[in-house]
Design a protein around this motif. Structure first.
Motif, PDB file in Angstrom:
ATOM      1  N   PRO A  10       8.040  24.010  18.367  1.00 20.63           N
ATOM      2  CA  PRO A  10       9.209  24.793  17.943  1.00 20.63           C
ATOM      3  C   PRO A  10      10.426  23.976  17.518  1.00 20.63           C
ATOM      4  O   PRO A  10      11.269  24.481  16.783  1.00 20.63           O
ATOM      5  CB  PRO A  10       9.527  25.650  19.179  1.00 20.63           C
ATOM      6  CG  PRO A  10       8.918  24.934  20.329  1.00 20.63           C
ATOM      7  CD  PRO A  10       7.713  24.221  19.781  1.00 20.63           C
ATOM      8  N   ARG A  11      10.529  22.731  17.949  1.00 16.68           N
ATOM      9  CA  ARG A  11      11.685  21.906  17.576  1.00 16.68           C
ATOM     10  C   ARG A  11      11.468  21.156  16.269  1.00 16.68           C
ATOM     11  O   ARG A  11      12.392  20.550  15.740  1.00 16.68           O
ATOM     12  CB  ARG A  11      11.995  20.920  18.697  1.00 16.68           C
ATOM     13  CG  ARG A  11      12.444  21.642  19.976  1.00 16.68           C
ATOM     14  CD  ARG A  11      12.753  20.687  21.095  1.00 16.68           C
ATOM     15  NE  ARG A  11      13.813  19.765  20.701  1.00 16.68           N
ATOM     16  CZ  ARG A  11      13.917  18.519  21.149  1.00 16.68           C
ATOM     17  NH1 ARG A  11      13.039  18.049  22.015  1.00 16.68           N
ATOM     18  NH2 ARG A  11      14.885  17.744  20.745  1.00 16.68           N
ATOM     19  N   ALA A  12      10.250  21.198  15.753  1.00 20.27           N
ATOM     20  CA  ALA A  12       9.907  20.433  14.551  1.00 20.27           C
ATOM     21  C   ALA A  12       9.991  21.301  13.297  1.00 20.27           C
ATOM     22  O   ALA A  12       9.551  22.445  13.293  1.00 20.27           O
ATOM     23  CB  ALA A  12       8.495  19.868  14.687  1.00 20.27           C
ATOM     24  N   LYS A  13      10.561  20.728  12.244  1.00 21.80           N
ATOM     25  CA  LYS A  13      10.537  21.422  10.958  1.00 21.80           C
ATOM     26  C   LYS A  13       9.126  21.315  10.390  1.00 21.80           C
ATOM     27  O   LYS A  13       8.389  20.372  10.705  1.00 21.80           O
ATOM     28  CB  LYS A  13      11.564  20.852   9.995  1.00 21.80           C
ATOM     29  CG  LYS A  13      11.268  19.444   9.503  1.00 21.80           C
ATOM     30  CD  LYS A  13      12.271  18.990   8.467  1.00 21.80           C
ATOM     31  CE  LYS A  13      13.212  18.006   9.079  1.00 21.80           C
ATOM     32  NZ  LYS A  13      14.239  17.542   8.165  1.00 21.80           N
ATOM     33  N   ILE A  14       8.739  22.261   9.573  1.00 18.61           N
ATOM     34  CA  ILE A  14       7.417  22.251   8.942  1.00 18.61           C
ATOM     35  C   ILE A  14       7.578  21.815   7.498  1.00 18.61           C
ATOM     36  O   ILE A  14       8.408  22.353   6.762  1.00 18.61           O
ATOM     37  CB  ILE A  14       6.759  23.641   9.014  1.00 18.61           C
ATOM     38  CG1 ILE A  14       6.551  24.066  10.467  1.00 18.61           C
ATOM     39  CG2 ILE A  14       5.418  23.634   8.267  1.00 18.61           C
ATOM     40  CD1 ILE A  14       6.044  25.484  10.637  1.00 18.61           C
ATOM     41  N   VAL A  15       6.774  20.839   7.098  1.00 17.67           N
ATOM     42  CA  VAL A  15       6.785  20.311   5.739  1.00 17.67           C
ATOM     43  C   VAL A  15       5.387  20.504   5.165  1.00 17.67           C
ATOM     44  O   VAL A  15       4.389  20.255   5.844  1.00 17.67           O
ATOM     45  CB  VAL A  15       7.152  18.799   5.735  1.00 17.67           C
ATOM     46  CG1 VAL A  15       7.041  18.218   4.340  1.00 17.67           C
ATOM     47  CG2 VAL A  15       8.545  18.595   6.325  1.00 17.67           C
ATOM     48  N   LEU A  16       5.321  20.944   3.908  1.00 17.55           N
ATOM     49  CA  LEU A  16       4.018  21.068   3.250  1.00 17.55           C
ATOM     50  C   LEU A  16       4.146  20.789   1.773  1.00 17.55           C
ATOM     51  O   LEU A  16       5.236  20.853   1.210  1.00 17.55           O
ATOM     52  CB  LEU A  16       3.414  22.462   3.485  1.00 17.55           C
ATOM     53  CG  LEU A  16       4.132  23.689   2.926  1.00 17.55           C
ATOM     54  CD1 LEU A  16       3.842  23.915   1.453  1.00 17.55           C
ATOM     55  CD2 LEU A  16       3.718  24.912   3.709  1.00 17.55           C
ATOM     56  N   LEU A  17       3.027  20.440   1.172  1.00 13.88           N
ATOM     57  CA  LEU A  17       2.925  20.328  -0.278  1.00 13.88           C
ATOM     58  C   LEU A  17       2.136  21.545  -0.731  1.00 13.88           C
ATOM     59  O   LEU A  17       1.005  21.750  -0.287  1.00 13.88           O
ATOM     60  CB  LEU A  17       2.203  19.041  -0.694  1.00 13.88           C
ATOM     61  CG  LEU A  17       2.889  17.739  -0.312  1.00 13.88           C
ATOM     62  CD1 LEU A  17       2.012  16.544  -0.672  1.00 13.88           C
ATOM     63  CD2 LEU A  17       4.241  17.630  -1.011  1.00 13.88           C
ATOM     64  N   SER A  18       2.697  22.342  -1.592  1.00 11.28           N
ATOM     65  CA  SER A  18       2.069  23.588  -2.008  1.00 11.28           C
ATOM     66  C   SER A  18       0.997  23.372  -3.068  1.00 11.28           C
ATOM     67  O   SER A  18       1.147  22.538  -3.960  1.00 11.28           O
ATOM     68  CB  SER A  18       3.133  24.526  -2.575  1.00 11.28           C
ATOM     69  OG  SER A  18       2.562  25.683  -3.106  1.00 11.28           O
ATOM     70  N   ALA A  19      -0.049  24.178  -2.957  1.00 12.91           N
ATOM     71  CA  ALA A  19      -1.010  24.256  -4.058  1.00 12.91           C
ATOM     72  C   ALA A  19      -0.266  24.865  -5.248  1.00 12.91           C
ATOM     73  O   ALA A  19       0.623  25.706  -5.064  1.00 12.91           O
ATOM     74  CB  ALA A  19      -2.189  25.136  -3.666  1.00 12.91           C
TER      75      ALA A  19
END
Length: 134
Positions: free
Chosen positions: A100-109
């Protein structure tokens, strides 16, 4: 109805995960046919959430996280037959609950770039990618 749960990557059946990647379309951008590489890719995730319907895997969120600052959501896949029902949103929410303390990072399709803003993600203009060594 589906059930989402955090599981240990060691408990995953790699063949089942590969089949889900094929059913979701993600196999087009992941090395599912390179079994040793795909196996390592799956096994080395340190946060995995799966969605199942009647015991069958219909969704997965595969992540790397430090649990404190950032969670990299490296793969999110939902079987095409079960998309647009909220499974992906539930998978992401379970990832959030796990760190819960971590931001979520992703690379989108490419086909999903319009999806993520609708569920709370913001576009980040300074991501960089370096391809693997040959």
């Amino acid at each position: 109805m589906w059930k989402c749960e955090v599981i240990d990557a060691a408990d995953l059946d790699v063949a089942e995960v590969a089949e889900l990647y094929r059913a979701s379309g993600l196999a087009e951008r992941r090395p599912v046919e390179d079994t040793p590489r795909f196996t390592a890719m799956v096994a080395n995730a340190n946060l995995v959430v799966v969605a199942r319907i009647d015991g069958r895997m219909v969704g997965i969120a595969r992540c790397l996280t430090d649990g404190a600052y950032v969670t990299y959501l490296s793969d999110i896949a939902v079987d095409r037959a079960h998309q647009r029902r909220g499974i992906g949103v539930d998978l992401i929410e379970r990832v959030r609950q796990a760190a819960p303390r971590a931001k979520i990072v992703l690379l989108s399709a490419p086909a999903a770039t319009e999806y993520y803003p609708h569920i709370g993600f913001t576009r980040h203009g300074s991501a960089w990618v370096m391809d693997a060594a040959k």
